[in-house]
Design an enzyme around this catalytic site. Structure first.
Site, PDB file in Angstrom:
ATOM      1  CE  LYS A   1       9.883  -4.279  63.378  1.00  0.00           C
ATOM      2  NZ  LYS A   1       8.528  -4.467  62.925  1.00  0.00           N
TER       3      LYS A   1
ATOM      4  CG  LEU B   1       0.970 -21.700  66.165  1.00  0.00           C
ATOM      5  CD1 LEU B   1       0.930 -23.065  66.839  1.00  0.00           C
ATOM      6  CD2 LEU B   1      -0.218 -21.540  65.213  1.00  0.00           C
TER       7      LEU B   1
ATOM      8  CB  SER C   1       0.102 -11.398  68.508  1.00  0.00           C
ATOM      9  OG  SER C   1       0.911 -11.294  69.624  1.00  0.00           O
ATOM     10  CB  VAL C   2       0.262 -12.092  63.474  1.00  0.00           C
ATOM     11  CG1 VAL C   2      -0.372 -12.016  62.089  1.00  0.00           C
ATOM     12  CG2 VAL C   2       0.659 -10.700  63.945  1.00  0.00           C
ATOM     13  N   GLY C   3      -0.113 -15.113  64.138  1.00  0.00           N
ATOM     14  CA  GLY C   3      -0.330 -16.477  63.645  1.00  0.00           C
ATOM     15  C   GLY C   3      -1.579 -17.109  64.259  1.00  0.00           C
TER      16      GLY C   3
HETATM   17  N1  LIG Z   1       2.182  -8.037  65.418  1.00  0.00           N
HETATM   18  C1  LIG Z   1       1.971  -7.369  64.298  1.00  0.00           C
HETATM   19  O1  LIG Z   1       1.013  -6.559  64.191  1.00  0.00           O
HETATM   20  C2  LIG Z   1       2.860  -7.594  63.115  1.00  0.00           C
HETATM   21  C3  LIG Z   1       2.753  -6.718  62.014  1.00  0.00           C
HETATM   22  C4  LIG Z   1       3.520  -6.963  60.884  1.00  0.00           C
HETATM   23  C5  LIG Z   1       4.402  -8.015  60.869  1.00  0.00           C
HETATM   24  N2  LIG Z   1       4.508  -8.831  61.960  1.00  0.00           N
HETATM   25  C6  LIG Z   1       5.456  -9.940  61.891  1.00  0.00           C
HETATM   26  O2  LIG Z   1       4.732 -11.160  62.049  1.00  0.00           O
HETATM   27  C7  LIG Z   1       5.554 -12.115  62.734  1.00  0.00           C
HETATM   28  C8  LIG Z   1       4.834 -12.579  64.001  1.00  0.00           C
HETATM   29  O3  LIG Z   1       4.582 -11.473  64.835  1.00  0.00           O
HETATM   30  P1  LIG Z   1       3.775 -11.642  66.211  1.00  0.00           P
HETATM   31  O4  LIG Z   1       3.416 -10.271  66.650  1.00  0.00           O
HETATM   32  O5  LIG Z   1       2.704 -12.672  66.059  1.00  0.00           O
HETATM   33  O6  LIG Z   1       4.916 -12.192  67.164  1.00  0.00           O
HETATM   34  P2  LIG Z   1       4.766 -13.092  68.483  1.00  0.00           P
HETATM   35  O7  LIG Z   1       6.005 -12.868  69.271  1.00  0.00           O
HETATM   36  O8  LIG Z   1       3.467 -12.856  69.149  1.00  0.00           O
HETATM   37  O9  LIG Z   1       4.770 -14.572  67.893  1.00  0.00           O
HETATM   38  C9  LIG Z   1       5.845 -15.162  67.240  1.00  0.00           C
HETATM   39  C10 LIG Z   1       5.661 -16.659  67.419  1.00  0.00           C
HETATM   40  O10 LIG Z   1       6.597 -17.321  66.578  1.00  0.00           O
HETATM   41  C11 LIG Z   1       7.169 -18.391  67.306  1.00  0.00           C
HETATM   42  N3  LIG Z   1       8.442 -18.715  66.693  1.00  0.00           N
HETATM   43  C12 LIG Z   1       9.625 -18.053  66.750  1.00  0.00           C
HETATM   44  N4  LIG Z   1      10.554 -18.669  66.001  1.00  0.00           N
HETATM   45  C13 LIG Z   1       9.942 -19.741  65.439  1.00  0.00           C
HETATM   46  C14 LIG Z   1      10.349 -20.755  64.564  1.00  0.00           C
HETATM   47  N5  LIG Z   1      11.597 -20.824  64.087  1.00  0.00           N
HETATM   48  N6  LIG Z   1       9.442 -21.685  64.194  1.00  0.00           N
HETATM   49  C15 LIG Z   1       8.178 -21.656  64.652  1.00  0.00           C
HETATM   50  N7  LIG Z   1       7.726 -20.712  65.500  1.00  0.00           N
HETATM   51  C16 LIG Z   1       8.599 -19.772  65.888  1.00  0.00           C
HETATM   52  C17 LIG Z   1       7.249 -17.879  68.726  1.00  0.00           C
HETATM   53  O11 LIG Z   1       7.369 -18.936  69.656  1.00  0.00           O
HETATM   54  C18 LIG Z   1       5.927 -17.131  68.843  1.00  0.00           C
HETATM   55  O12 LIG Z   1       4.870 -17.979  69.259  1.00  0.00           O
HETATM   56  C19 LIG Z   1       6.885 -11.398  62.983  1.00  0.00           C
HETATM   57  O13 LIG Z   1       7.764 -11.647  61.931  1.00  0.00           O
HETATM   58  C20 LIG Z   1       6.490  -9.935  62.990  1.00  0.00           C
HETATM   59  O14 LIG Z   1       7.583  -9.082  62.703  1.00  0.00           O
HETATM   60  C21 LIG Z   1       3.761  -8.651  63.072  1.00  0.00           C
END
Ligand SMILES: NC(=O)c1ccc[n+]([C@@H]2O[C@H](COP(=O)([O-])OP(=O)(O)OC[C@H]3O[C@@H](n4cnc5c(N)ncnc54)[C@H](O)[C@@H]3O)[C@@H](O)[C@H]2O)c1
Length: 374
Positions: free
Chosen positions: A105, A204, A206-208
């Site tokens: 990572k 909220l 990409s994944v949320g």
């Molecule tokens: N993108 C993937 O395919 C993937 C795969 C496996 C795991 N993940 C994990 O899933 C999580 C989300 O990834 P993503 O790609 O959606 O990231 P992202 O950057 O698109 O979204 C993260 C969101 O979380 C919000 N955030 C940050 N801190 C916060 C808090 N304390 N309270 C509330 N909201 C908060 C941000 O404002 C943002 O909207 C991460 O932990 C990432 O490591 C992502």
């Protein structure tokens, strides 16, 4: 490929580069999160504003694969700890998903909104190229599809792009997480339907967001939180969601809590106040410490181990690197097996009276151990 502690210095391929790369494995070994990492690299470029850590945990199953996070950690050691914890999780994620990759990572210590520039990414691409196939990367928090495309144009070791790749892995992660949510509901409540259930989603991005779309479409009632107020407002409109402060979503009364922001949301301090009896979400490193799962069990909280439920994105990007070429159908079939793996873990944890993350780790270590013995 380089082996543990074989190389001490690496040079960028461009001779006039201002990038400096240092092996900081020994420095990382002083942190409690170290856990026997094979290599940890620091890439610094003052001119182009880059401070990047590439953390390679274990390559017994193949080259290290894991996304790059861009985040303004308060201190360098915070960023290093984050990188170490995330790459260790990737080792287990890859092992449980049966992928021929190891755990790695990267963390770029910067604010993705204000400090991420083309020059910085240019320097980071040079760092990736200098690692010469030790590490493959892609999107994570703060690193977008456009950024991944930018990097891919400069170095081949980037997956999850639309420039010759399979695109943003996040929707695939969200699908796997959604199916994992259903498996957790089925195990805990006897039905995998989300209709009429209250589900709390933290983060909220990409994944949320993609997870919320699926939950809303199947009739769940959503409670959401994001530190980005615009994102939270959009979710209120799109999903008729109740919006709460990020600090309080952990305690929100719900049937299931889906952490989809950053890590360490489950700790000895937060667990006693959890508002849901099921935790199943996409965020990496949800437990502040592995042992904190011990606080979940006595409270009857079912926890879906993060690196099992969120493996969809990894499965997708790994397939892109397959010598036989990317096969979308095979990826989807693999992602649809995530609930099966989770159910096995839930049942084994129940039968053995052990935390679900202990079972998941034992399964991953078995596979890594077999690879080491072979
Ligand atoms: N993108 C993937 O395919 C993937 C795969 C496996 C795991 N993940 C994990 O899933 C999580 C989300 O990834 P993503 O790609 O959606 O990231 P992202 O950057 O698109 O979204 C993260 C969101 O979380 C919000 N955030 C940050 N801190 C916060 C808090 N304390 N309270 C509330 N909201 C908060 C941000 O404002 C943002 O909207 C991460 O932990 C990432 O490591 C992502």
């Amino acid at each position: 490929m380089l082996h543990a502690h074989e190389a001490r210095t690496l040079r960028p391929q461009k001779t006039a580069s201002t990038l400096k790369m240092t092996d900081i494995t020994e420095r990382a070994a002083r942190l409690s999160a170290f856990d026997g990492h094979e290599h940890v690299w620091l890439g610094e470029d003052e001119t182009r504003g880059l401070t990047a850590i590439v953390s390679i945990h274990n390559t017994a199953l193949g080259p290290a694969l894991g996304g790059t996070r861009v985040w303004p950690h308060a201190t360098f050691d915070d960023a290093l700890t984050d990188a170490l914890r995330l790459s260790r999780g990737m080792t287990f994620k890859s092992a449980i998903a049966g992928m021929p990759f190891g755990g790695g990572k990267a963390v770029i210590k910067a604010d993705p909104k204000t400090e991420k520039t083309p020059a910085m990414l240019e320097a980071y691409a040079e760092m990736l190229a200098a690692l010469n196939g030790q590490y493959y990367t892609g999107e994570d928090v703060g690193l977008t599809l456009a950024d991944a495309n930018f990097l891919r144009e400069r170095t081949p070791n980037v997956s999850g792009t639309t420039t010759g790749g399979s695109g943003n892995p996040s929707p695939v992660t969200a699908l796997g997480t959604f199916l994992g949510v259903k498996a957790a509901l089925k195990h805990a409540l006897g039905s995998n339907s989300v209709k009429g259930l209250r589900i709390a989603v933290q983060g909220l991005g990409s994944v949320g967001w993609s997870l919320c779309e699926r939950l809303h479409a199947e009739g769940a009632s959503l409670i959401v939180a994001d530190i980005d107020e615009t994102r939270a407002r959009q979710a209120k409109e799109a999903f008729a969601a109740d919006v709460v402060e990020s600090a309080t979503i952990v305690t929100a009364e719900a049937d299931l809590f889906a952490p989809c922001a950053l890590g360490a949301v489950l700790s000895k301090d937060t667990i006693p106040h959890l508002g849901a009896k099921i935790v199943a979400g996409a965020a990496n490193n949800q437990l502040a410490r592995h042992e904190d799962a011990g606080h979940l069990m006595p409270r009857g909280v079912l926890y879906a181990p993060d690196y099992v439920i969120n493996a969809g994105g990894l499965i997708n990007v790994a397939a892109e690197l397959d010598a036989d070429g990317y096969d979308r159908e095979a990826v989807m079939a693999h992602v649809r097996r995530i609930p099966e793996t989770l159910t096995h873990i839930f049942e084994r944890a129940h039968a053995e009276g052990r935390p679900t993350n202990d079972i998941a780790q034992a399964m991953a270590e078995e596979r890594i151990g077999r690879a080491c013995a072979a």
